[in-house]
Design an enzyme around this catalytic site. Structure first.
Site, PDB file in Angstrom:
ATOM      1  N   HIS A 204       0.849  -1.189   0.000  1.00  9.59           N
ATOM      2  CA  HIS A 204       0.000   0.000   0.000  1.00  9.59           C
ATOM      3  C   HIS A 204       0.894   1.252   0.000  1.00  9.59           C
ATOM      4  O   HIS A 204       1.721   1.437   0.888  1.00  9.59           O
ATOM      5  CB  HIS A 204      -0.947   0.013   1.197  1.00  9.59           C
ATOM      6  N   ALA A 205       0.696   2.111  -0.989  1.00  7.87           N
ATOM      7  CA  ALA A 205       1.618   3.234  -1.208  1.00  7.87           C
ATOM      8  C   ALA A 205       1.654   4.179  -0.002  1.00  7.87           C
ATOM      9  O   ALA A 205       0.622   4.483   0.594  1.00  7.87           O
ATOM     10  CB  ALA A 205       1.179   4.007  -2.448  1.00  7.87           C
ATOM     11  N   HIS A 234       0.520  11.627  -6.185  1.00  5.92           N
ATOM     12  CA  HIS A 234      -0.132  11.718  -4.873  1.00  5.92           C
ATOM     13  C   HIS A 234       0.913  11.588  -3.759  1.00  5.92           C
ATOM     14  O   HIS A 234       0.963  12.407  -2.830  1.00  5.92           O
ATOM     15  CB  HIS A 234      -1.194  10.611  -4.759  1.00  5.92           C
ATOM     16  N   GLU A 235       1.730  10.568  -3.853  1.00 12.03           N
ATOM     17  CA  GLU A 235       2.721  10.318  -2.795  1.00 12.03           C
ATOM     18  C   GLU A 235       3.783  11.419  -2.764  1.00 12.03           C
ATOM     19  O   GLU A 235       4.201  11.855  -1.693  1.00 12.03           O
ATOM     20  CB  GLU A 235       3.374   8.941  -2.982  1.00 12.03           C
ATOM     21  N   HIS A 238       2.804  14.276  -0.727  1.00 12.98           N
ATOM     22  CA  HIS A 238       3.080  14.138   0.712  1.00 12.98           C
ATOM     23  C   HIS A 238       4.526  14.551   1.010  1.00 12.98           C
ATOM     24  O   HIS A 238       4.796  15.276   1.956  1.00 12.98           O
ATOM     25  CB  HIS A 238       2.885  12.685   1.160  1.00 12.98           C
ATOM     26  N   GLU A 262      -3.601  14.911   1.719  1.00 11.60           N
ATOM     27  CA  GLU A 262      -4.021  13.968   0.674  1.00 11.60           C
ATOM     28  C   GLU A 262      -4.315  14.668  -0.651  1.00 11.60           C
ATOM     29  O   GLU A 262      -4.312  14.034  -1.707  1.00 11.60           O
ATOM     30  CB  GLU A 262      -5.261  13.200   1.134  1.00 11.60           C
ATOM     31  N   HIS A 361      -7.008   0.701   5.543  1.00 11.69           N
ATOM     32  CA  HIS A 361      -7.040   1.756   6.560  1.00 11.69           C
ATOM     33  C   HIS A 361      -7.790   1.347   7.822  1.00 11.69           C
ATOM     34  O   HIS A 361      -7.547   1.893   8.891  1.00 11.69           O
ATOM     35  CB  HIS A 361      -7.645   3.035   5.964  1.00 11.69           C
ATOM     36  N   TYR A 371      -9.615  11.448   2.816  1.00  9.95           N
ATOM     37  CA  TYR A 371      -9.665  11.201   1.360  1.00  9.95           C
ATOM     38  C   TYR A 371     -10.930  11.783   0.746  1.00  9.95           C
ATOM     39  O   TYR A 371     -10.931  12.190  -0.408  1.00  9.95           O
ATOM     40  CB  TYR A 371      -9.561   9.703   1.056  1.00  9.95           C
TER      41      TYR A 371
HETATM   42  O1  X8Z Z   1      -4.352   5.198   0.773  1.00 12.61           O
HETATM   43  C1  X8Z Z   1      -4.285   5.970  -0.181  1.00 12.61           C
HETATM   44  C2  X8Z Z   1      -2.933   6.486  -0.653  1.00 12.61           C
HETATM   45  C3  X8Z Z   1      -1.926   6.556   0.428  1.00 12.61           C
HETATM   46  S1  X8Z Z   1      -2.180   7.893   1.494  1.00 12.61           S
HETATM   47  C4  X8Z Z   1      -2.404   5.551  -1.715  1.00 12.61           C
HETATM   48  N1  X8Z Z   1      -5.421   6.331  -0.841  1.00 12.61           N
HETATM   49  C5  X8Z Z   1      -6.746   5.863  -0.456  1.00 12.61           C
HETATM   50  C6  X8Z Z   1      -6.921   4.377  -0.715  1.00 12.61           C
HETATM   51  O2  X8Z Z   1      -6.073   3.775  -1.371  1.00 12.61           O
HETATM   52  O3  X8Z Z   1      -7.934   3.812  -0.265  1.00 12.61           O
HETATM   53  C7  X8Z Z   1      -5.485   7.247  -1.974  1.00 12.61           C
HETATM   54  C8  X8Z Z   1      -6.916   7.273  -2.384  1.00 12.61           C
HETATM   55  C9  X8Z Z   1      -7.709   6.651  -1.279  1.00 12.61           C
HETATM   56 ZN    ZN Z   2      -1.990   9.796   0.670  1.00 14.83          ZN
END
Ligand code: X8Z
Ligand code: ZN
Length: 462
Positions: A204-205, A234-235, A238, A262, A361, A371
């Site tokens: 997960h990024a 996106h990253e 950050h 975000e 998450h 988000y």
């Molecule tokens: O978790 C993320 C990022 C890392 S902060 C990749 N996002 C959410 C997800 O993957 O559920 C970005 C969009 C929503």
């Molecule tokens: Zn993010």
């Protein structure tokens, strides 16, 4: 987590996600959809205990529960914040309703009305994503036959043999074009860009600021495709934000609120327009693409996400407040999924499962309303920056690439960290003190008009 089917090799999440992206065989989709949800079954008891401990901790700190603690970080009362999130949702809900209606018709065409009834929620395994949170990977099923977006970013990246490292370099160049300093050498030495095959990693990024000085790093298993190209931006957002507030007192080294963190990189990614792709050398000339087709493609990502972005914490707020009891962890999850997203589980999901835990998450105790905020905020940022550079034309054609004026505006806001109420930071960038979804609504006006025409006479809703 891994899913080990009885008659085959174990699958990792990324492999299952790719099946959801590529396969159009409902049985195969259902298999990986259910398979991934085996990983969260054992989390159920732990989650229950975590809620107890979190409540105890939150109360010790003077909050009613962990949800109230999370909602207390927005320079207003927790209740005001919850109400504000609702207000924003009402601004964008008409967009979602139209998209849902149109997509459901298209899926029914493909899979039949038996599988996708036209008066109910959409089965969650048919939307091209493990959590049905973005639908960009079913664009081929959804775009009308005669609608040509003019280019396909995934194909362009692959044709040009762009590798993971180059994708990050291109992202860095965007920030440089706005006047931001290049990333430090250690970023390139210490980041993880490609999934290693000799060990398990969390793919997960994420973006890291290890020493609060300049040891910035990215951790991501980049695949060569448009979704990951956007995620790289996106990253990096950050990382550049972390650097911009690095000089402040430690208490202020964070974004104005977590939605801002975000939203930053996603704001730049909105500038990946056809004209920018020409500047990059990915396209020879700007294609004469169909605006609606292009917007439908991005809407499948951005608009489809909105109710999911909202409900993940609606769920946890209620769990933490004791309004959802452990006996109803799974049914309450699916009620919210149906109410907000209009999706349903493809097979019955009783309390022997714990489907919320199959989302990173939730297992990882990371708040999610950020988000939802970002999904709306980045259009508001984009509109303000496009005005600042005197862009003359529709918002979806504006690119801030190469504009130090836009960079300076961003820098001003990012450099404030969280030293001021977020409303001040928003005002510095946009002149507004409220999250305002009209930028997003305006952006998608061409698509909205088209969707309303196409859905005319159809029964929408679920
Ligand atoms: O978790 C993320 C990022 C890392 S902060 C990749 N996002 C959410 C997800 O993957 O559920 C970005 C969009 C929503
Ligand atoms: Zn993010």
């Amino acid at each position: 987590g891994k899913y080990c089917p009885e008659d085959g090799e174990c699958l990792e999440l990324e492999e299952m996600e790719n099946i959801l992206i590529d396969s159009r065989d409902p049985d195969e989709l259902l298999d990986v959809w259910q398979g991934w949800r085996t990983v969260s079954v054992p989390m159920r008891k732990d989650f229950e205990r975590y809620v107890e401990i979190a409540t105890e901790g939150a109360r010790e700190l003077g909050f009613a529960d962990l949800g109230a603690l999370w909602r207390a970080k927005y320079d207003m009362t927790p209740d005001e914040f919850a109400a504000d999130v609702d207000r924003i949702w009402q601004q964008v809900k008409p967009l979602y309703d139209q998209l849902h209606c149109y997509v459901r018709y298209k899926l029914a065409e493909r899979y039949g009305e038996g599988e996708v009834p036209l008066d109910g929620p959409i089965p969650a395994h048919l939307l091209g994503n493990m959590w049905a949170q973005d639908w960009q990977h079913i664009a081929d099923l959804v775009l009308p036959g005669d609608a040509d977006p003019g280019y396909d970013l995934t194909a362009l990246l692959r044709e040009r043999d762009v590798d993971a490292l180059e994708m990050v370099r291109v992202g860095e160049r965007f920030f440089s074009s706005l006047g931001f300093e290049e990333l430090p050498e250690t970023f390139w030495e210490r980041s993880l860009f490609v999934k290693p095959d000799d060990r398990d990693v969390v793919c997960h990024a994420s973006a890291w600021d290890i020493d609060w000085v300049d040891d910035l790093r990215l951790k991501m298993c980049i695949e060569i495709e448009s979704e990951d190209f956007i995620t790289v931006h996106h990253e990096l957002g950050h990382n550049y934000y972390q650097r911009a507030y690095g000089h402040l007192d430690p208490l202020f080294r964070d974004s104005a609120n977590d939605g801002f963190h975000e939203a930053l990189g996603d704001t730049l990614a909105l500038s990946i327009t056809p004209a920018y792709l020409v500047q990059l050398g990915f396209l020879d000339s700007a294609p004469n693409g169909d605006v609606v087709a292009m917007q439908l493609k991005t809407a499948l990502d951005k608009i489809a996400f909105l109710p999911f972005g909202l409900l993940v914490d609606r769920y946890r707020w209620q769990v933490f407040a004791g309004e959802i009891s452990p006996e109803e962890y799974n049914s309450a999850w699916w009620e919210l999924r149906e109410r907000y997203q209009g999706v349903r589980p493809p097979v019955p999901r009783g309390e022997e499962f714990f489907d919320p835990g199959a989302k990173y998450h939730i297992a990882n105790n990371t708040p999610y309303t950020r988000y939802f905020l970002a999904a709306v905020l980045h259009y508001q940022f984009h509109r303000a920056l496009c005005e600042a550079i005197d862009f003359d034309g529709p918002l979806h054609e504006c690119s801030i690439y190469g504009s130090p004026v836009a960079g300076e505006r961003l820098q001003q806001m990012m450099g404030m960290g969280r030293s001021r109420p977020w409303q001040d930071a928003l005002e510095a960038l946009t002149g507004q003190r409220e999250v305002d979804a009209t930028a997003m609504v305006d952006y998608y006006q061409p698509l909205m008009t088209w969707l309303e025409e196409h859905n005319e006479g159809r029964s929408c809703g679920w």
